[in-house]
Design an enzyme around this catalytic site. Sequence first.
Site, PDB file in Angstrom:
ATOM      1  N   CYS A   1      96.399  19.014  31.390  1.00 48.73           N
ATOM      2  CA  CYS A   1      95.829  18.502  30.027  1.00 48.73           C
ATOM      3  C   CYS A   1      94.509  17.768  30.020  1.00 48.73           C
ATOM      4  CB  CYS A   1      96.823  17.205  29.639  1.00 48.73           C
ATOM      5  SG  CYS A   1      96.317  16.434  27.782  1.00 48.73           S
TER       6      CYS A   1
ATOM      7  N   CYS B   1      93.956  14.670  28.013  1.00 48.32           N
ATOM      8  CA  CYS B   1      94.568  13.577  28.827  1.00 48.32           C
ATOM      9  C   CYS B   1      93.669  12.792  29.901  1.00 48.32           C
ATOM     10  CB  CYS B   1      95.763  13.442  28.984  1.00 48.32           C
ATOM     11  SG  CYS B   1      97.021  14.540  28.139  1.00 48.32           S
ATOM     12  N   ASP B   2      93.183  13.756  30.852  1.00 53.28           N
ATOM     13  CA  ASP B   2      92.697  13.411  32.119  1.00 53.28           C
ATOM     14  C   ASP B   2      91.043  13.887  32.027  1.00 53.28           C
ATOM     15  OD1 ASP B   2      95.330  12.784  32.675  1.00 53.28           O
ATOM     16  OD2 ASP B   2      95.949  14.501  33.405  1.00 53.28           O
TER      17      ASP B   2
END
Length: 324
Positions: free
Chosen positions: A146, A149-150
């Site tokens: 992701c 997200c990261d």
Amino acid sequence: MSEFPAGVDFAGSEHRRVVIIGSGPAGYTAALYAARASLAPVVITGIEPGGQLTTTTDVENYPGYADGVMGPEMMEDFQRQAARFGADIRFGAVTHVDFSERLFRLVVDEETPLTADVVIIATGASAKYLGLENEKRLLGRGVSACATCDGAFFRGLPLAVVGGGDSAMEESLFLTRFATKVTLIHRRDALRASKIMQQRVFDHEKIEILWNTVVIDVLGGGEVTGVRLRSTVTGEEHDLAVGGFFVAIGHKPNTALFSGWLEMDSQGYLVTEPRSTYTNIPGVFACGDAQDHVYRQAVTAAGSGCMAAIDAERFLAAQEAESG
Ligand code: NAP
């Protein structure tokens, strides 16, 4: 099929006419329609409320959002709209089901019993991984599925993405915000992604594509330092130094919970009757990515969620008419 946890007692447990499992576009749309049909649905969100769209950035292809919308914001809109008509939205995961007879029996978070006349499954799909030992060991330490997200954790580093579909394009483009360079690794010589996404990748100066290449290992002790690659043409191997490795090779349906109860295809997608959301068990309906391996779009998931609620409503009405 798994045994219910010891101590879970269904005597006097809560009963609902409609229980919806999952809270992506399919689940919330089913909830909206079921709530507006006065069926007082309960939605058990799953461990990722809002589903996969909460891990994307811009959604440009959901009709009605002419200027695009951020995935998490769109899912908040879905939730608010369902809640506005009385859908009871609860954070938790359905951990056990028993579909052997109606009332259907479910257990939430290993401990809370719930019975239902009708169950709508909208559990979606989750990211796939390559299945390499070091990929698993370094998950969360440089390996991610992701970028949204990261990605920001990898500012100023060279990064790699594996995959050739729209997800891989989207992840690569997003990562250019942080990375010094993004290497897109694809096992063939042509991308599967939509033409518009391909073109954006081809046009981006920070993205390089390695064609006909597979990742055979993820390198690093405490965190990712590189990936080992092999050419599918020459068989030659070489290492690529990267600070982060993003896997974008598709998804698998979240249907393990229903194994033994519901008919599935070879990849685990729930099988429904043509042009309906009926599964092989009357009263259990399936919609969204858990059941659709062809289209897999937010808008098609929402459409099938609507279908599931309408199917459920008509099923309940027919049952009531039969029982007088
Ligand atoms: P996908 O279209 O199934 O693509 C998966 C890619 O990963 C393929 O290129 C495949 O290679 C590759 N792959 C699969 N297994 C692999 C392995 N073991 N090793 C190396 N490569 C592997 O999946 P997706 O990109 O997640 O997209 C899924 C659906 O969502 C699609 O319908 C897509 O259009 C949609 N989507 C849309 C958007 C958007 O419109 N913004 C964004 C994301 C996703 P091969 O090509 O060789 O099979």
